[in-house]
Every structure is written in structure tokens, then in C-alpha cells.
Scaffold this motif. Structure first.
Motif, PDB file in Angstrom:
ATOM      1  N   ALA A 234      31.439  38.377  36.184  1.00 28.27           N
ATOM      2  CA  ALA A 234      30.201  38.488  35.403  1.00 28.27           C
ATOM      3  C   ALA A 234      28.993  38.598  36.333  1.00 28.27           C
ATOM      4  N   GLY A 235      29.157  39.341  37.430  1.00 33.24           N
ATOM      5  CA  GLY A 235      28.061  39.600  38.358  1.00 33.24           C
ATOM      6  C   GLY A 235      27.798  38.516  39.382  1.00 33.24           C
ATOM      7  N   THR A 236      28.579  37.438  39.362  1.00 34.22           N
ATOM      8  CA  THR A 236      28.386  36.328  40.298  1.00 34.22           C
ATOM      9  C   THR A 236      29.593  36.207  41.209  1.00 34.22           C
ATOM     10  N   SER A 237      29.363  35.978  42.506  1.00 39.23           N
ATOM     11  CA  SER A 237      30.480  35.880  43.439  1.00 39.23           C
ATOM     12  C   SER A 237      31.357  34.683  43.092  1.00 39.23           C
ATOM     13  N   LEU A 238      32.668  34.853  43.269  1.00 38.87           N
ATOM     14  CA  LEU A 238      33.626  33.812  42.934  1.00 38.87           C
ATOM     15  C   LEU A 238      33.387  32.555  43.776  1.00 38.87           C
TER      16      LEU A 238
ATOM     17  N   ILE B 167      32.970  28.600  42.205  1.00 42.48           N
ATOM     18  CA  ILE B 167      33.958  27.542  42.385  1.00 42.48           C
ATOM     19  C   ILE B 167      33.431  26.503  43.359  1.00 42.48           C
ATOM     20  N   ARG B 168      33.321  25.282  42.866  1.00 47.11           N
ATOM     21  CA  ARG B 168      32.876  24.136  43.671  1.00 47.11           C
ATOM     22  C   ARG B 168      33.952  23.066  43.572  1.00 47.11           C
ATOM     23  N   ASN B 169      34.428  22.591  44.703  1.00 46.73           N
ATOM     24  CA  ASN B 169      35.472  21.549  44.738  1.00 46.73           C
ATOM     25  C   ASN B 169      36.662  21.922  43.855  1.00 46.73           C
TER      26      ASN B 169
ATOM     27  N   ARG C 174      30.206  36.869  24.666  1.00 49.37           N
ATOM     28  CA  ARG C 174      30.232  38.301  24.285  1.00 49.37           C
ATOM     29  C   ARG C 174      31.637  38.896  24.336  1.00 49.37           C
ATOM     30  N   LYS C 175      32.600  38.106  24.839  1.00 46.67           N
ATOM     31  CA  LYS C 175      33.994  38.557  25.026  1.00 46.67           C
ATOM     32  C   LYS C 175      34.060  39.739  25.982  1.00 46.67           C
ATOM     33  N   ASP C 176      33.184  39.716  26.975  1.00 45.20           N
ATOM     34  CA  ASP C 176      33.150  40.779  27.996  1.00 45.20           C
ATOM     35  C   ASP C 176      32.876  40.117  29.349  1.00 45.20           C
ATOM     36  N   ILE C 177      33.966  39.802  30.052  1.00 47.66           N
ATOM     37  CA  ILE C 177      33.851  39.139  31.354  1.00 47.66           C
ATOM     38  C   ILE C 177      34.249  40.146  32.426  1.00 47.66           C
ATOM     39  N   PRO C 178      33.257  40.828  33.015  1.00 48.82           N
ATOM     40  CA  PRO C 178      33.593  41.835  34.024  1.00 48.82           C
ATOM     41  C   PRO C 178      34.048  41.202  35.336  1.00 48.82           C
ATOM     42  N   LEU C 179      35.137  41.731  35.865  1.00 45.63           N
ATOM     43  CA  LEU C 179      35.652  41.333  37.172  1.00 45.63           C
ATOM     44  C   LEU C 179      35.578  42.545  38.088  1.00 45.63           C
ATOM     45  N   ASP C 180      34.930  42.371  39.227  1.00 46.76           N
ATOM     46  CA  ASP C 180      34.858  43.426  40.245  1.00 46.76           C
ATOM     47  C   ASP C 180      35.399  42.852  41.542  1.00 46.76           C
ATOM     48  N   ALA C 181      36.209  43.629  42.246  1.00 46.30           N
ATOM     49  CA  ALA C 181      36.770  43.159  43.524  1.00 46.30           C
ATOM     50  C   ALA C 181      37.257  44.351  44.329  1.00 46.30           C
ATOM     51  N   VAL C 182      37.519  44.092  45.604  1.00 43.89           N
ATOM     52  CA  VAL C 182      38.127  45.085  46.490  1.00 43.89           C
ATOM     53  C   VAL C 182      39.384  44.456  47.067  1.00 43.89           C
ATOM     54  N   ILE C 183      40.517  45.084  46.792  1.00 45.81           N
ATOM     55  CA  ILE C 183      41.784  44.629  47.363  1.00 45.81           C
ATOM     56  C   ILE C 183      42.057  45.483  48.590  1.00 45.81           C
ATOM     57  N   ARG C 184      42.223  44.821  49.728  1.00 41.28           N
ATOM     58  CA  ARG C 184      42.554  45.529  50.977  1.00 41.28           C
ATOM     59  C   ARG C 184      44.075  45.531  51.092  1.00 41.28           C
TER      60      ARG C 184
END
Length: 196
Positions: free
Chosen positions: A48-52, A56-58, A75-85
Motif C-alpha cells: 500500500a505504498g509503504t516499505s515493508l 514491521i516492528r519487532n 477498500r479491499k485493494d492492498i497493492p504489493l510492489d516488489a522486485v524479485i532478483r
């Protein structure tokens, strides 16, 4: 020499050279199935536009760090963006190559994302290369998968989940991409700490 015979000779020669090129590409793409695939890293993960890492804390998800995540959930719309190497090792004695490839990523048999990587890869014998697989998907429905939830929400950073990567490479014939019949399937145990 008769012009018609000369023309026919060049046409046959052109088909022969073209056929050799296609056969060479076909051999290289078949050799790709013998390569070893590994997830080197997962970078730039944003939910959702925020880095993982910020979320995540503790080993717990901190919704206060990302109000956009709570709103996305409503909104039932949780966008996930990532780059898999994706690291590809060629342990064989022959070159492996592809022009681009289709991919599907699954978790527990449930499809997470699919797409196309337009990256030409040439992997010499005994060498390796890295392909960047960019993913962008809505994971709202996927979070209903209790196994995936358990994996993502676990406090154990060494907890592993089995992901399946299906790859369908292509070769280029006369400027057209022709995809290999069927997928090369790779099952990979990925630890949660690779995501953090």
C-alpha cells in the motif's frame, strides 16, 4: 549461371541459415530447463505504498506506521510492489538463452501474480546471471489464505514458505516471440527474513 537457379540457391541457403538459427535458439532454450533457479533477494517491497521494513516492528505489523494500509484494507485493494532478483545458474556445458519470459508465482497452489519479463538473457556454460522480476498486484484476496497469513505474520524470521515459480521462456523467430510449450516449474522454500 541461370538467374533463377542462383535465386533458388540463395532462398534455400536463407532457409538453411534461418533453420540453423532457430535450432540453435531451441537448443539454448531447452538447455535453460537444466539451469538452476534461485531467489537471490526480494527488494523494494512496498505494501500500500509503504516499505515493508517500515511496517514491521519487532516482527509485528505496525498499522500506525502506515495509515494507507488500513485504508487499503477497507477498500479491499492492498497493492504489493516488489522486485524479485532471480539468479539463474547454468551448470551445463552449453549456452542457455531466452529473449523474454512469462512467469507465474504461486503460494500453496494459489496464484499470487503473473507477468512478462522483457529481459534478454544469455547464460554461458558454468556462469550465472540475475533477472529482475518486477511484480505489482492486489493481495487483498490472497490474505484470506491462512497459510500465507501465517507465513507473513509469523514472529519467526526463519519460518519458510514454499513458493512456486513457473517460467515460460520464448525465442525470437523472424521478429516474433514464440513461447516454449509448457512451463519450467521451480518450487522454492523462501525464509521470511529474505523479505525483511
Amino acid at each position: 549461371m541461370n538467374k533463377k537457379i542462383l535465386l533458388a540457391f540463395f532462398v534455400v541457403l536463407g532457409f538453411f541459415i534461418s533453420g540453423c538459427g532457430v535450432n540453435r535458439q531451441k537448443a539454448q532454450i531447452e538447455n535453460l530447463a537444466k539451469c538452476k533457479f534461485d531467489v537471490e533477494s526480494v527488494d523494494s517491497i512496498r505494501l500500500a505504498g509503504t516499505s515493508l521494513q517500515r511496517l514491521i516492528r519487532n516482527n509485528q505489523i505496525d498499522l500506525g506506521a502506515a495509515p494507507s494500509l488500513a485504508l487499503a484494507y477497507l477498500r479491499k485493494d492492498i497493492p504489493l510492489d516488489a522486485v524479485i532478483r532471480l539468479k539463474i545458474d547454468n551448470p551445463t556445458l552449453k549456452k542457455a538463452s531466452i529473449n523474454k519470459f512469462q512467469y507465474i508465482i504461486l503460494y500453496g497452489g494459489q496464484q499470487l501474480v503473473e507477468g512478462i519479463v522483457n529481459q534478454s538473457l544469455q547464460i554461458e556454460p558454468g556462469e550465472s546471471t540475475v533477472a529482475n522480476v518486477r511484480i505489482a498486484t492486489n493481495i487483498y484476496d490472497l490474505l484470506k489464505n491462512s497459510d500465507l497469513q501465517d507465513f507473513l505474520m509469523s514472529s519467526d524470521e526463519n519460518k519458510k514458505g514454499i513458493f512456486t515459480l513457473k517460467v515460460k521462456p520464448s525465442i525470437n523467430i523472424a521478429g516474433q516471440s514464440v513461447f516454449y510449450p509448457g512451463y519450467i516449474t521451480i518450487d522454492k522454500a523462501v525464509s521470511r527474513k529474505i523479505l525483511l
